[in-house]
Design an enzyme around this catalytic site. Sequence first.
Site, PDB file in Angstrom:
ATOM      1  N   ASP A 157       0.823  -1.208   0.000  1.00 33.06           N
ATOM      2  CA  ASP A 157       0.000   0.000   0.000  1.00 33.06           C
ATOM      3  C   ASP A 157       0.859   1.261   0.000  1.00 33.06           C
ATOM      4  O   ASP A 157       1.949   1.279   0.577  1.00 33.06           O
ATOM      5  CB  ASP A 157      -0.902  -0.023   1.244  1.00 33.06           C
ATOM      6  CG  ASP A 157      -1.994   1.025   1.177  1.00 33.06           C
ATOM      7  OD1 ASP A 157      -2.354   1.449   0.065  1.00 33.06           O
ATOM      8  OD2 ASP A 157      -2.491   1.432   2.243  1.00 33.06           O
ATOM      9  N   HIS A 180       3.119   3.344  -8.894  1.00 32.61           N
ATOM     10  CA  HIS A 180       2.981   1.905  -9.155  1.00 32.61           C
ATOM     11  C   HIS A 180       4.252   1.347  -9.801  1.00 32.61           C
ATOM     12  O   HIS A 180       4.680   0.231  -9.480  1.00 32.61           O
ATOM     13  CB  HIS A 180       1.769   1.643 -10.040  1.00 32.61           C
ATOM     14  CG  HIS A 180       0.465   2.016  -9.396  1.00 32.61           C
ATOM     15  ND1 HIS A 180       0.102   1.561  -8.144  1.00 32.61           N
ATOM     16  CD2 HIS A 180      -0.557   2.812  -9.834  1.00 32.61           C
ATOM     17  CE1 HIS A 180      -1.093   2.048  -7.832  1.00 32.61           C
ATOM     18  NE2 HIS A 180      -1.506   2.817  -8.835  1.00 32.61           N
ATOM     19  N   THR A 204     -10.596  -6.820  -5.696  1.00 32.10           N
ATOM     20  CA  THR A 204     -11.899  -6.726  -6.360  1.00 32.10           C
ATOM     21  C   THR A 204     -12.443  -5.302  -6.287  1.00 32.10           C
ATOM     22  O   THR A 204     -13.257  -4.900  -7.126  1.00 32.10           O
ATOM     23  CB  THR A 204     -12.904  -7.696  -5.706  1.00 32.10           C
ATOM     24  OG1 THR A 204     -12.876  -7.513  -4.278  1.00 32.10           O
ATOM     25  CG2 THR A 204     -12.568  -9.142  -6.020  1.00 32.10           C
ATOM     26  N   ARG A 211     -11.341   2.344  -9.193  1.00 27.27           N
ATOM     27  CA  ARG A 211     -10.401   3.428  -9.468  1.00 27.27           C
ATOM     28  C   ARG A 211     -10.604   3.963 -10.881  1.00 27.27           C
ATOM     29  O   ARG A 211     -11.257   3.314 -11.713  1.00 27.27           O
ATOM     30  CB  ARG A 211      -8.966   2.917  -9.287  1.00 27.27           C
ATOM     31  CG  ARG A 211      -8.661   2.538  -7.855  1.00 27.27           C
ATOM     32  CD  ARG A 211      -7.209   2.203  -7.645  1.00 27.27           C
ATOM     33  NE  ARG A 211      -6.940   1.923  -6.239  1.00 27.27           N
ATOM     34  CZ  ARG A 211      -5.725   1.742  -5.733  1.00 27.27           C
ATOM     35  NH1 ARG A 211      -4.671   1.813  -6.517  1.00 27.27           N
ATOM     36  NH2 ARG A 211      -5.581   1.501  -4.448  1.00 27.27           N
ATOM     37  N   LEU A 251      10.994 -20.431  -3.962  1.00 32.85           N
ATOM     38  CA  LEU A 251       9.981 -19.537  -3.407  1.00 32.85           C
ATOM     39  C   LEU A 251       8.704 -19.582  -4.248  1.00 32.85           C
ATOM     40  O   LEU A 251       8.742 -19.480  -5.469  1.00 32.85           O
ATOM     41  CB  LEU A 251      10.521 -18.108  -3.374  1.00 32.85           C
ATOM     42  CG  LEU A 251       9.539 -16.996  -2.998  1.00 32.85           C
ATOM     43  CD1 LEU A 251       9.122 -17.138  -1.528  1.00 32.85           C
ATOM     44  CD2 LEU A 251      10.171 -15.616  -3.245  1.00 32.85           C
ATOM     45  N   ARG A 273       1.649  -4.868   6.273  1.00 39.35           N
ATOM     46  CA  ARG A 273       0.985  -3.806   5.504  1.00 39.35           C
ATOM     47  C   ARG A 273       1.817  -2.536   5.587  1.00 39.35           C
ATOM     48  O   ARG A 273       2.221  -2.106   6.669  1.00 39.35           O
ATOM     49  CB  ARG A 273      -0.419  -3.519   6.010  1.00 39.35           C
ATOM     50  CG  ARG A 273      -1.064  -2.382   5.184  1.00 39.35           C
ATOM     51  CD  ARG A 273      -2.529  -2.238   5.369  1.00 39.35           C
ATOM     52  NE  ARG A 273      -3.055  -1.278   4.379  1.00 39.35           N
ATOM     53  CZ  ARG A 273      -4.283  -1.245   3.932  1.00 39.35           C
ATOM     54  NH1 ARG A 273      -5.158  -2.125   4.366  1.00 39.35           N
ATOM     55  NH2 ARG A 273      -4.676  -0.347   3.047  1.00 39.35           N
TER      56      ARG A 273
END
Length: 252
Positions: free
Chosen positions: A31, A48, A77, A82, A142, A199
Amino acid sequence: MLKNIMKSNKEKMIVDLDKDKLPKHIAIIMDGNGRWAKKRNLPRIAGHRAGVEALRGVIKTSSDIGIKYLTLYAFSTENWKRPAEEVKGLMELLVLYLRKEIGELHNNNVKINIIGDISKLPSKAISEIDKAVNLTSNNKGLNVNIALNYGGKSDIIHAVKGICENVLDNNLQIEDICEDTFSKYLYTRGIPDPDLLIRTSGEQRISNFLLWQIAYSELWFTKVYWPDFTSEHLIEAIHDFKHRKRRFGGLK
């Protein structure tokens, strides 16, 4: 000089890790990309893109120190709400990321899994996802689980529908439904529940992520925006995790 000091600190933190107390599965709510960009007077998509750079280091470090599962909340979802231009940019970024990184991920024995309903994604994105999943399907390192068009509530509803269908088809008896059975109908079937949920950005909520699976996960919040989240932050979270007393409702 500063870069060398940071590298030295990171190496020391890794050495100090108790490999026997590592979380097997780490989930991350990535975030703060938009706020990172706004702070720098940049368009949201720039945040981003910067977030993708942060992701590269986190995946590498997770692989290097022996984390088995890493689940990343990439597109929820609710994110369809946006602006269309931002959603379009995110989907294009996903395609570019997979095309650019999948070769190196494969060479590093990383396995790509997807959780969520990707049928609603653009065809180019679905195509690149399929290529990445197929290419890495036999890798043993991983496991990177990318949550795309994923929501915890929709995951549970998806599982309930699957169970109902099997009951109606007489392939499952109602009395045989238990927590283990239910888990097998989730998008995360076959994946252990997260030990640690991280977070970024300072927000302290779950935001509809892995609602069933994080019942006993340890939570770790940081004010750092995702593009600024480094391997050092990841290791800091793991160091904090190893001092947690995980009782799972008991008294031990």
